[in-house]
Design an enzyme around this catalytic site. Sequence first.
Site, PDB file in Angstrom:
ATOM      1  N   LYS A 128       0.833  -1.204   0.000  1.00 48.88           N
ATOM      2  CA  LYS A 128       0.000   0.000   0.000  1.00 48.88           C
ATOM      3  C   LYS A 128       0.868   1.254   0.000  1.00 48.88           C
ATOM      4  O   LYS A 128       2.014   1.209   0.435  1.00 48.88           O
ATOM      5  CB  LYS A 128      -0.857   0.032   1.274  1.00 48.88           C
ATOM      6  CG  LYS A 128      -1.963  -0.994   1.346  1.00 48.88           C
ATOM      7  CD  LYS A 128      -2.700  -0.887   2.675  1.00 48.88           C
ATOM      8  CE  LYS A 128      -3.813  -1.914   2.784  1.00 48.88           C
ATOM      9  NZ  LYS A 128      -4.903  -1.712   1.817  1.00 48.88           N
ATOM     10  N   ARG A 171     -10.187 -11.724   2.185  1.00 41.15           N
ATOM     11  CA  ARG A 171     -11.086 -12.755   1.662  1.00 41.15           C
ATOM     12  C   ARG A 171     -10.423 -14.122   1.636  1.00 41.15           C
ATOM     13  O   ARG A 171     -11.093 -15.154   1.735  1.00 41.15           O
ATOM     14  CB  ARG A 171     -11.584 -12.347   0.259  1.00 41.15           C
ATOM     15  CG  ARG A 171     -10.481 -12.191  -0.751  1.00 41.15           C
ATOM     16  CD  ARG A 171     -10.901 -11.388  -1.971  1.00 41.15           C
ATOM     17  NE  ARG A 171     -10.935  -9.947  -1.713  1.00 41.15           N
ATOM     18  CZ  ARG A 171     -11.315  -9.033  -2.605  1.00 41.15           C
ATOM     19  NH1 ARG A 171     -11.710  -9.388  -3.822  1.00 41.15           N
ATOM     20  NH2 ARG A 171     -11.305  -7.758  -2.294  1.00 41.15           N
TER      21      ARG A 171
END
Length: 506
Positions: free
Chosen positions: A285, A359
């Site tokens: 990020k 996920r």
Amino acid sequence: MEIEVQRGDARDAQVDALIVGVPEGAGLPRALGSLDAALGGALRAYLDSGQFSGKSSELVQIPARGTRAGRVLLVGLGKERSVDAEALRGAASRAGRALRSAKLKSAAAVLAGLRRPAPEAMAQAWAEGVLGGQYRFDRYRTLETPGPPLERLQLLAGDARHLAALRRGARAGAIIGEASCLARDLSNEPGSVATPEYLAQRARALARETGLRATIFGERELERAGMQGILTVGRGSANPPRLIVLEHGAPAPAARRRAARGRARPTIALVGKGVAFDSGGISIKPAAGMDEMKHDMAGGAAVIAALRAVAQLALPLHVVGLVPAAQNLPDGKAYLPGDVIRSASGKTIEVLNTDAEGRILLADALHHARSFEPQAVIDLATLTGACVVALGHECAAVLGNDQRLIDRVIAAGERVGERAWQLPLWDAYKKQIKGTTGDLKNTGGRPAGTITAAAFLSHFTENLSWAHLDIAAVAWRAGGDAESGARGATGFGVRLLLDLLRAWKT
Ligand code: BES
Ligand code: MN
Ligand code: ZN
């Protein structure tokens, strides 16, 4: 903070502050007449002068001459017609914050004059609200400290009619309010402290205190269970991953026999994303705001805290909390874009972006939830930045495969001020995550990011009744746009889950 319900006259309460909630546009409630007289008519004077009108943004502190209290805190409750548990909790929270700023030790909330909500909900709202308002994450501050919290909160009932209900409500409110604070504490803790093992130890400790059953999967157990999703996400960190399982009301063998005859407690599974820090991994990020990714375990924190409250409230349910915990970091051992992971369910996952890690570990936890044969599965996850774009910071997104469950989640959130807004989960979205090398891709591209993340999860919840809450936008408030105290983790989901579970009917 000790919370006690007492019958008594506000004029006689020996406390640092009397808290008086006043609705808007209804004049001074008759039940406050004697207090007002003791104060030399100050309450009425404030209302008549328009300096205080009962709007929900208002809070004034006035001298308490003529009583035995140190001061009086007038808090607005908003429009008389819409005073409900949520309005009251908000007012109590604002009062709690003001009491903390003023470094006060004791307070008494005056219940006389409040007509709604019903006594039990009223006491619960006061307890939850004041606890939430008092909350600060200050364990690392040494220069400007906020001072200690209240030692004692009295709820002063004007008459003896509803004492039992008020006491029930105050107890539930204290348990739920403290669970919210626990979730906030866990989430606010820095990533280097709140590692997967730290979360596991905290879960173990509170299980011991409250009679929950704790099962912690270490690396060996994760291997044995084939949970390559959790293991792979955690592989880039020196702090290895864990799967934390907390159980309340696990059926004993005899109950299991009854279960065979269809009279068991219903089983509900709660799954919380526990990414103890999310750097994005190899798909790293940007630096700005990355510190906030210490909160990427806020769903897991909510589940752990909710389980503690479920035990303390002794709910007549079998509740299983599952928290897959890992740190997502770049490293020589970290997983790579292009990798293919065989999840515990057997379905394979093609990694396009290591920053879509939530996920992947949720896939294994949701698959494991299946082994408890739950009547419903609810997961909470700070899953997608797209959720912030879609809905802003006012609500969570909810998606799932059982409209009845989704409706219950929405209704519970509405009642406790933790709102959720449904997004569609049509099969058409599944084509975005259809794999090429593996069964599923872990990202579906830019369009509908929150929905395609849920579509991914839906592959692991087939034949279960399932609702997913994406709490990415509501799990914490960023430094800039929040006053101290409200800043940082919110504990979102704790009150929603407890409201839902306390009202659970099969
Ligand atoms: N934890 C983040 C989601 C997130 C972002 C939560 C901002 C709160 C605020 C999650 O693991 C993530 O990085 N998601 C990616 C998915 C993408 C790579 C498909 C995202 O949202 O950018
Ligand atoms: Mn990520
Ligand atoms: Zn994440």
